[in-house]
Write an enzyme that holds these catalytic residues in place. Structure first.
Site, PDB file in Angstrom:
ATOM      1  CE  LYS A 186     -29.901  10.597 109.854  1.00 37.79           C
ATOM      2  NZ  LYS A 186     -29.142  10.749 109.136  1.00 37.79           N
TER       3      LYS A 186
ATOM      4  CD  GLU B 138     -20.842  11.543 111.736  1.00 39.74           C
ATOM      5  OE1 GLU B 138     -21.594  11.918 110.314  1.00 39.74           O
ATOM      6  OE2 GLU B 138     -21.524  12.604 112.113  1.00 39.74           O
TER       7      GLU B 138
END
Ligand code: ARG
Length: 492
Positions: A278, A285
């Site tokens: 990841k 965000e």
């Protein structure tokens, strides 16, 4: 220290409940300089002797050098703590006069106005840098055709830079809003006293001048009760962070493997504790979430001030955390976005490839038919729509791969005066590059239009930067002058 009528001490938990000491750190400096200006004015008006002023100023300078020394739990707020500190250091005879013709009600709003004034300058400067970063990246990527989306579905051909310039325009409006708010913030309430002014002769304009304000807030009730300028400021921040929210959303989508248009620099990504592969856009965000947080802060402030009676009420104390919080959050998010924009990698090959396999040139073909073949737009829309339908049903093949017979049948069905080979030639000639070239309207992603936008945005940033620098210098200059005046008194 303020308890003259009540003979009993505040209960510990009540004091804790009332206290704003926790959030007053950020206004202490302003409380000190505000007190210096007020004391100098009181001296000039003959209410404080030379010796008394010196004692007060030297205590205030001590507080400036050693702010931690005034931090004790026993006071309700920084205004009480600072006055107690000054009285302790200069004696009641001198320090006890500092609060002549002043109240915490004008004092707190004075401090917050000075703090927000600085915040506006800092946020505007950060914003100018972000817009400059966007324009810089736009300059580097003007020519690569990229899809634009409506309903998040492929819409028209544009460029990555056209998106960046659109963000820059949005942020310039945010800048304009903030820049205009400054005028309404930069007015001094000092000397309005508790609510109704004072019988003691004071010079409100003098303190306003010493502290670098443009003017005073005339009406004493207005000066102590109103918070509309703060609301205006918080609203501009809520709008600004929502502009940033849209940019983050685009970037998050484009950085997915499925899109693959951009790649965030590693230093602007986080990872997973479980999934080793990841590379998550966490800073973006959180930037997106901050728009909601700042909006929440705005709603808190609105809720507190709505329908308060005229005159200070303690409710007003509770607007400080959401207000100052909104400033801090906004500044952080702008800086994060600035770093993201300047460091992100743009995969021009991928962007070009996706654009070139899309039906987003459909509207350009339709417009070509309108322009060159004098076909009504509605008819052209139907013809090209039918062609796209055929291509899609053949497994999403490009329009250029359609057969002559497909074109002929569509022409036949719509009874238009154009030959099938002519139509196929138009379709074959319409590449994403041609689409950009053909775009004429002002503000479109056509190269010349983009260059014009880049020029006008660059000029806009330069103008604002000059204005922001002037304002910042003006405030700094006033504080330097004040410090010099204080030093002169102390040395005399
Ligand atoms: N600490 C208060 C505030 O932040 C100012 C004090 C005014 N208090 C009062 N009782 N008049 O708003």
């Amino acid at each position: 220290m303020y308890r003259s009528r009540p003979t009993d001490k505040l209960k510990d938990d009540v004091l804790r409940f009332l206290s704003s000491m926790g959030e007053d750190h950020s206004i202490l400096y302003y409380d000190i300089v505000g007190s210096e200006a007020h004391s100098i004015m009181l001296h000039e008006m003959g209410h404080i002797t030379d010796g008394e002023l010196k004692k007060i100023l030297s205590a205030l300078e001590e507080a400036k050098k050693n702010p931690a020394s005034i931090w004790t739990e026993e006071y309700e707020d920084i205004h009480e703590a600072l006055e107690a500190f000054v009285i302790k250091h200069s004696g009641m005879e001198a320090g006890g006069k500092m609060h002549i013709a002043r109240s915490r009600n004008d004092q707190v709003v004075l401090d917050v106005r000075m703090k927000i004034r600085d915040d506006i300058n800092e946020i505007c400067a950060a914003l100018a840098s972000l817009v400059q970063g966007l324009v810089q990246r736009a300059k580097e990527n003007k020519q690569v055709p990229m899809l634009m989306y409506t309903h998040l579905q492929q819409a028209q051909i544009g460029t990555f830079s056209h998106f960046l310039l659109s963000y820059a325009y949005g942020l310039m409006r945010d800048m304009e809003r903030l820049y205009l708010t400054y005028h309404r913030i930069n007015q001094s309430p000092l000397g309005a006293c508790a609510i109704g002014g004072s019988s003691i002769t004071i010079d409100r304009k003098r303190t306003a001048m010493l502290l670098g304000f443009d003017s005073i807030i005339k009406n004493s009730i207005d000066a102590t009760s109103s918070r509309d300028a703060f609301l205006e400021y918080a609203s501009t921040l809520a709008i600004l962070t929502s502009t940033l929210g849209r940019i983050t959303e685009d970037f998050i989508i484009w950085s997915t493997t499925e899109f693959g248009y951009i790649e965030l620099a590693e230093r602007y990504t986080s990872t997973s504790s479980a999934m080793p592969q990841k590379k998550n856009p966490d800073p973006l965000e959180l930037t997106r979430a901050k728009a909601a947080v700042v909006t929440g802060n705005l709603v808190s402030i609105l809720g507190i001030v709505k329908a308060l009676p005229s005159g200070y009420s303690r409710d007003l104390q509770d607007i400080k955390p959401p207000l100052l919080g909104a400033s801090a959050i906004t500044l952080d998010t702008i800086k994060i976005m600035d770093g993201v924009v300047r460091s992100l990698q743009i995969d021009n090959e991928r962007i070009r490839q996706v654009a070139s396999t899309s039906y987003a040139i459909a509207i350009d073909i339709a417009e070509h038919l309108v322009l060159q073949n004098k076909i009504p737009f509605r008819t052209a829309h139907k013809i090209v729509g039918a062609l796209v339908g055929k291509a899609a049903s053949k497994g999403n093949i490009p329009l250029a791969k359609l057969e002559f017979a497909d074109a002929a049948s569509v022409i036949n069905a719509h009874k238009v005066d154009i030959k099938a080979d002519q139509l196929m030639k138009i379709i074959n000639g319409m590449t994403p590059e041609k689409s950009l070239e053909a775009r004429k309207s002002s503000g479109s992603p056509n190269l010349l239009e983009q260059e014009e936008m880049i020029k006008s945005l660059s000029q806009g940033i330069a103008n604002y930067s000059t204005g922001i620098q002037k304002r910042t210098k003006m405030v700094e200059g006033s504080f330097d002058n004040l410090e010099r005046t204080v030093k002169n008194y102390l040395q005399s």
